[in-house]
Structure formats: C-alpha cells, structure tokens
Scaffold this active site. Structure first.
Site, PDB file in Angstrom:
ATOM      1  CD  GLU A 453       2.597  -4.907  -6.547  1.00  0.00           C
ATOM      2  OE1 GLU A 453       1.767  -3.762  -6.185  1.00  0.00           O
ATOM      3  OE2 GLU A 453       2.614  -5.936  -5.814  1.00  0.00           O
ATOM      4  CG  HIS A 523       1.797   6.593  -2.032  1.00  0.00           C
ATOM      5  ND1 HIS A 523       1.654   5.991  -0.714  1.00  0.00           N
ATOM      6  CD2 HIS A 523       0.855   6.145  -3.085  1.00  0.00           C
ATOM      7  CE1 HIS A 523       0.386   5.216  -0.918  1.00  0.00           C
ATOM      8  NE2 HIS A 523       0.182   5.164  -2.430  1.00  0.00           N
TER       9      HIS A 523
END
Length: 723
Positions: A453, A523
């Site tokens: 990321e 999530h």
C-alpha cells in the site's frame, strides 16, 4: 553544469588529472568547502541561538558534488535527503537560500519558514520539497520517473489543458534521470525495498544514492544492515547499474556517477551508488556522538575527511598552491558571512500566512458553480454505485490523458496476451469498479501495483508532483495503514510545507466499512476521523450512486489530494441507484444533502448509516408522528456546517449518527461544535449513535450488535423527543 569563477584564486593552465580538467577540480573543492563552511556558519548561529536546529552534510561533500556535476539541474529531478547540502549547492542553490531556511525567514525559497534547515526544495532546479521522514522519498522518485516516461510516450498528455495547476506547463525529456538519496540507516525502511522492486521491474531511470557514514544517529551499520554492507544485499536486483565507491574521493565518485547516469539515460534501468563517507560532526546539533563513538574512531575518520584529502590532492598535483587555496577559502568564508548577515536581516513570515497553501488557492472544489444537473438521456436504467463510479472513471480518462489508475488487482489482466487472445475475461478490481479500464485505455494508464500500500500512495505522490493525475485504489481500508506514513507525512503536506511551490493532487479511492455479514475485523473497519484530522486532504464519503459519480468527478478535477471513501455495502445496494448522469455531472464539496425533511429533530450522518437513518425516521413517523430531518454530509472535509446549523436551529434536537466507534469518532467533533456554537438553540442534549468501542466480529449476530442499526437510531429518536 556551469562552473563558477574562482575569482582571486590562482588558476593554472588547464590540464587533465584522472580524466577531469583542473578547472573542474578547483570548482569541486570550492563547492565542498562552501558546503562545509555553510554547515559551520549554521552551527555558530545555533550556538548564538539565532537559529533553532542544525544538521550537517559534513563528510558527504565529495560524493554529492560529484553527483551534482554528473546530473542536469532543471532537467533531471531530485529527491534528496537532509545531508545533501553539497548536492544542492552544486545544482545551483545558494548559501543565502539555505540560511534563510535556517532562520525561518519568509523569503526561504524551500518552505517560507515552515520547515527545518536542510529540508531542500527548489522548483527551478527540480529539487522536490523534502520532509523529515526517512526513505519515503524513494517511492516519490519512482513515481516521478514513471511520470517522465509516460509523458515521453504520450506527448499529447503534456499538451493537455487540465483543470488543476499541476497539469499546466509540463516539460518532459525522454532521457531525464531521477536522483534520490538516503542515509544507509534508512535502507531498513520497507519503502526503500518497495522502491527498488518497482524501479527494477519497470527499468525506471532512478539513480539511488546511499550515503553510508557508518551510523544511523547512534546505531552502527552492522546493527542496521545484515553483514554491514547494503550493496551485497541489493546485488541481485535485475536491470541495475551497481557501484560501491569511496565517497570521500570526488574523482572516483564522479566517474561512477557518470557511468550510473549514462546507464539510466540510455533506458537500461535504474542505478545504485553506495558511497562510503564520513560524519565528522554529530548527527545533528542536538546529538553528541562522543557518547557512543570512541576518540580513536573519530580520529580515524578525520584522516578520511574529504575536504582535507581534496586540498592535499590539489597541492600534490600542482593544480593550486597554498596561497591560491587560502585566497579561495577566504572568498568562500566572506560569501558565507555576507549571506548570513542578509539572512539574519530577512523578515519573518506573517502569522496571517499560516493558512495559506493548506489547500489549493487555484481551484475551489466547494464553489457553487460546480453543481450541475444530471444530463437528460434516453437511458433511464438505474445503476449501482459501483456502475457509476466505473462510468465516472472512464469518462474522466477519456477527457484527460494525464489520468492513470493503479492499485492491487485494478487491471483487467497484467498478462495482456491473455486479454488479446480472449483467454480471460479480465478482473478489474476485487469489486469490479475498474473493470474495462485497461482494455480501453491500455496498460500505461490502468495497471496493477505490487501488493504494497505504501508503494501505491508513495508512487502517486511522485507522479502527481511531476504532472500526472493518479487515481489510485487501496483495496480495503483495513489495509490502508502501511500507506498511512505516505498519506499523512507526504501527500497531505506537500503543498503547505513547500509554501505552495509543489503540490500532489492525487485521488486515493478506498473501499471502507462493515455491514458485510461476515466481514470481521479486517474487512469492516471505519476510521475516517483519522484523515479528517489531517490538514491538506479532502475527504469524501458518498452514500448513493449519483453522489458517488458527481463527487468522484469533482475529486478527479480537484487540485488537492482527495481521499475518496466508498462503502463496500453500498456498491450494489438497491438503495441509492440512479441513471447515468452524463460525463460532466459534478457536485461541489462541502454541500450536505437533505435526504428527508422534518421539523422535530435533525439526524446528521453519512455513508451506510444514511439508509439506516431513513428506516429509523420512517418508523418514528409511523409510530409516533415524529418528523426527523436527515442530512447526508457527503463530504467530511470540508463539511457543510451551515446546513447543520440551519437544520438544528429549526428542529432544536440533533442526533449525530456514524458507523465508526462512538469514542473519538468523526461525529464527536460535529457534536462538540453543535454544543459549543448552537447551545442556545437546543432543547435537548446532543446525541451520538455509533458503533461499540470494539472491533467488528465475524459472527453476524455480534456484528449486528456492534454496528449502529436502524433500531439504535430509532431508540435515540424516541429518547431525545422526551426532553
């Protein structure tokens, strides 16, 4: 590079020593000495309490002057670190420039008094604004090199008239090199390895320079690096030119840099120069290296001092005699003294300048004229949020050739031959929001990144600085944290820290939120308040398809970094579907939407809580006749305080509902401001409805209790109406 005259110093007939003419060798010494004396002047000013911080480049001068002479200022691009004083002087920065930064003067060309000394930046020389973070800049260099290559392949993109300042006057060269440097200690950072990985894979013209003075503050090289030699660890990266050099020898360093630069310019890939230098002074003025370095080690280092070695070389080779060296040094001393006097007289920044350049002054994404109406077309099919985000990306990429999209899994297929031969359908993101982009626009404009990321956001910074408009994707908000360093310390601060001379208007799209029935801890996270607490970043959080389309278009055309949060549960919900509004539909930032009118109570919310607030309000009306007004903020920074205040003054009661944890969440700030500024308009306390102060569980039964549900909001409405 243009060589400065050595006025008053004896100049011998031009001769060549070790492949370098004597005039150039004299200039090398002058720049090395100029760098050292500038350090010494700053140390004196710090002792006199006339400046507030000092960190030196002493011992690194020979390596850096050589690097500067091998490269082209204003042509190549530079991402230096704080020891690179000699490089910047060689490229054309002045002593006065540096001392203006040391005193924090308004005229400091690097930052206008906003950054510490030795935080370089110069738009004319292509020296990009440097932060204090270590190793973050290596990913910016990779992104910058990608942008340079892109413009060389797509010259039409450089000629495009964009909406934002970063898109104007882009100059590109087909053979430019991007220089980036760091201390050996910074090679422990993951971003360093991520940058090597991408530069190697893409054969980018990035010149990595590791300045190895054997210490990272007090940590010796053998503690920092396995085996004590970074060159041995990186040696197997393909496509690189590698060199390990005595960085106290400017002639050998210059030879190495010439070869490294030639390798990059020829398109053969990146280069890696590992220079062994010294550190005759402590890490910074705040450090005392005698606490961890014995006298014998310091004395041994002094014998390798590049300044003394170069002086002896000039004398030994008969290039300058002692009298000529003395005259040269006196001239430099006087130059530094006069620069210091001018810097000390320079005015300080005015407090009124503080808010300037937090955001762009060239493009206001909140201005009312951005509001447009959806286009009237024969296509009235209602589409999901996912559909209209994808449509917006395609519209904007057709409109503007500078837009590139990348992230994990965003391409249709990295193996293009599979697509060409019809062997695969293509992926286009785990949620399919980028489906078809690679197929339509090609792999130069829509491509996959490594699973890293920080790599995604860090490269976006460099691309945006260089003139591209990166629209990148972080696959799940839950995994944003490796990129947090790049987002908070680099992307957000670029404009402000450079006093408006550099900017990085990238868009970072992130899938966020829970209500997934099994999303669990990793999530289902929210956390938008962390980014609304970050100056310089616009934060957008739509709740429906039409808003997502219009706000994303505004984000892409914006001149600021934008964090665009897309709630996963809403991607394909029946709620909030809308027909395609056309390629020019926009919504200004900072304008809330009244989702439901009412007179009894106000609910301020956003994201996936909007449809849940609607359900609660409808139940409250059915069962109690309560008319609740619902405001969907749509953008969280900026947010529409005027709409909130108008509604609260009308209803006198307010609930702030948000998905994140109750404590320290985004809604807490809204609630606090209402209590602070609208207290006299309230008939009841400000109420918050949010998630429990815990993680989100996998079992749906637990998830339903943890996250705010319609019934939680309904109960809050009923309770608040009893006051």
């Amino acid at each position: 590079m243009a060589k400065a005259a050595v006025s008053g110093a004896e100049q011998h007939e031009t001769s060549v020593v070790s492949g370098v003419d004597s005039e150039r060798l004299i200039e090398v010494y002058r720049l090395m000495y100029l760098s050292r004396r500038t350090d010494d002047r700053e140390i004196l000013l710090k002792r006199q309490q006339k400046i507030f911080f000092q960190i030196s480049g002493a011992g690194h001068e020979a390596l850096l002057v050589a690097a500067g002479m091998a490269l082209k200022p204003g042509y190549d691009w530079f991402f230096p670190y704080y020891r690179d004083r000699a490089l910047c002087l060689t490229l054309g920065s002045t002593v006065e420039d540096m001392l203006l930064q040391a005193v924090g003067a308004a005229a400091d060309p690097s930052s206008g008094g906003r950054q510490m000394p030795s935080h370089w930046g110069n738009t004319k020389l292509n020296i990009v604004s440097q932060s204090s973070a270590t190793a973050t800049q290596v990913l910016h260099a990779v992104g910058c090199a990608e942008a340079g290559r892109y413009f060389s392949r797509h010259p039409e993109a450089a000629e495009h008239e964009g909406d934002y300042r970063a898109f104007k006057d882009v100059v590109f060269h087909g053979d430019e090199v991007v220089y980036v440097s760091l201390g050996e200690g910074s090679t422990s950072q993951g971003e360093f390895w991520e940058a090597l990985n991408t530069a190697s894979n893409l054969k980018l013209p990035v010149l990595f320079v590791v300045e190895d003075n054997k210490y990272a503050i007090s940590v010796p090289v053998e503690v920092n690096t396995p085996g004590g030699n970074i060159s041995k660890l990186v040696a197997n990266f393909p496509n690189f030119y590698f060199a390990e050099v005595d960085g106290t020898d400017p002639i050998e360093s210059y030879r190495v840099f010439e070869e490294a630069v030639a390798h990059c310019r020829a398109g053969n890939g990146p280069a890696f120069v590992h220079g062994h230098v010294t550190r005759p002074y402590s890490h910074s003025f705040s450090d005392d290296d005698r606490a961890y370095r014995p006298k014998s080690e310091l004395e041994a280092d002094s014998l390798r001092d590049p300044l003394q070695k170069m002086q002896m070389f000039l004398l030994r080779e008969g290039i300058l005699d002692a009298e000529a060296i003395n005259r040269l040094e006196k001239e430099v001393d006087e130059e530094v003294r006069q620069a210091a006097e001018r810097a000390l007289r320079a005015p300080f920044p005015e407090p009124a300048s503080i808010p300037l350049h937090v955001y762009s002054e060239n493009y206001d994404p909140a201005r009312a004229d951005l509001q447009t109406k959806p286009a009237q077309t024969s296509d009235t099919q209602e589409r999901t949020m996912a559909d209209l985000i994808n449509a917006c990306l395609k519209d904007e990429m057709r409109r503007d050739p500078r837009i590139v999209v990348f992230g994990e899994d965003v391409a249709d297929c990295s193996r293009e031959e599979y697509l060409r031969e019809g062997l695969v359908k293509g992926k286009g993101g785990v949620f399919k929001l980028t489906a078809g982009l690679q197929s339509e626009f090609g792999s130069d404009r829509a491509f996959n990144s490594p699973l890293a990321e920080a790599n995604i956001v860090g490269r976006a910074v460099g691309q945006a600085v260089r003139g591209l408009k990166p629209v990148v994707e972080i696959q799940f908000f839950d995994y944003f944290w490796p990129a947090m360093h790049q987002m908070r310390n680099e992307l957000s601060s670029m404009r402000w820290r450079s006093n408006g001379t550099f900017s990085a208007p990238a868009v970072v799209r992130v899938a966020i939120g829970g209500y997934l029935t099994g999303g669990s801890i990793y999530h289902s996270q929210s956390g938008e308040s962390i980014f609304t607490h970050t100056p310089g970043v616009r934060v957008v959080f739509p709740s429906n398809a039409l808003d997502a389309n219009g706000l994303l278009r505004t984000a892409i055309r914006c001149d600021d970094p934008v964090l665009f949060l897309e709630h996963k549960r809403l991607y394909r919900e029946t709620f909030g579907r809308a027909p395609y509004p056309g390629p020019d539909y926009m919504i200004p930032f900072g304008k809330a939407k009244t989702v439901r009118g009412g007179k009894d109570l106000t609910i301020v919310t956003y994201g996936a809580v909007v449809p849940r607030a609607l359900q609660a309000a409808q139940k409250a009306q059915r069962e109690h006749g309560i008319e609740a007004e619902i405001l969907d903020l749509r953008t969280l920074s900026p947010y529409d305080w005027e709409a909130i205040a108008t509604s609260v003054k009308k209803t006198s009661r307010v609930i702030v509902a948000y998905e994140d944890m109750l404590s320290w969440g985004y809604g807490a700030e809204i609630a606090a401001r209402i209590a602070d500024e609208l207290f006299e308009d309230l008939d009841a306390p400000v109420k918050r409805v949010a998630a429990m102060d815990t993680f989100v569980a996998y079992q749906p039964l637990l998830e339903d209790v943890i996250l705010p549900q319609p019934d939680h909001i309904y109960q809050a409405i009923a309770k608040l109406m009893k006051y």
